[in-house]
Design a protein around this motif. Structure first.
Motif: not given
Ligand code: T46
Length: 144
Positions: A35, A48, A53, A56, A58, A60, A97, A99, A110
């Motif tokens: 992915r 953010r 996890h 997982l 990853q 970045l 984490r 960011m 990512v």
């Molecule tokens: C991480 C950091 C570095 C999806 O539907 N599919 C996806 O593959 C991902 C990654 C997210 N989503 C949805 C889930 C949430 O409703 O997108 C929305 C935002 O995700 P999140 O609030 O988790 O985003 P971040 O920026 O806080 O975290 C992301 C990744 O989720 C996480 O795995 O390690 O970036």
């Protein structure tokens, strides 16, 4: 295979036309890529993440701009500055984490080893601390 967070520096193919970086799953990153996602249009200095996890893996990469990543694991904190598309930060397993998107033109790409799975997220900090403590006590028990 779990590894502590660390930077990977990619080879850059640079000539008068610009630069090219190639990433090959299982070659210059330690997993096959299932992915790819990217985060952009973030307000300056927005943070953010705030999760860990369970399994997982990853990498970045700030393909544009500057992103500061804070990692908390094994009771310690480490900071990584993603300020070049040549740098990748490997995160695997239980790492809390955050960011920070330092410039508003920052784009975080990512690469992940599995499809999206919400059940792999630990989004509550107290749950993260409990899981960490369980992991560390299991580790110390194994070594005793
Ligand atoms: C991480 C950091 C570095 C999806 O539907 N599919 C996806 O593959 C991902 C990654 C997210 N989503 C949805 C889930 C949430 O409703 O997108 C929305 C935002 O995700 P999140 O609030 O988790 O985003 P971040 O920026 O806080 O975290 C992301 C990744 O989720 C996480 O795995 O390690 O970036």
């Amino acid at each position: 295979m779990k590894e502590n967070p660390h930077l990977i520096i990619f080879n850059e193919n640079k000539d008068t036309r610009g630069c090219l970086v190639a990433i090959e799953g299982g070659n210059n990153i330690p997993f096959e890529i299932a992915r790819v996602y990217y985060i952009y249009n973030t307000p300056q200095n927005i943070e953010r993440g705030f999760h860990a996890h369970r399994n997982l893996m990853q990498v970045l990469i700030a393909v544009n701009g500057i992103i500061e990543v804070t990692c908390e694991y094994h009771g310690q904190k480490s900071f990584y500055l993603l300020d070049s598309p040549k740098k990748g930060l490997l995160l695997s397993g239980l790492v809390w984490r955050t960011m920070k998107f330092v410039s508003d033109d920052s784009i975080l790409m990512v690469l992940a080893d599995t499809y999206y799975d919400e059940s792999d997220y630990v989004r509550n900090y107290n749950d993260f601390i409990t899981l960490e403590q369980n992991f560390l006590s299991g580790f110390l028990h194994e070594r005793a």
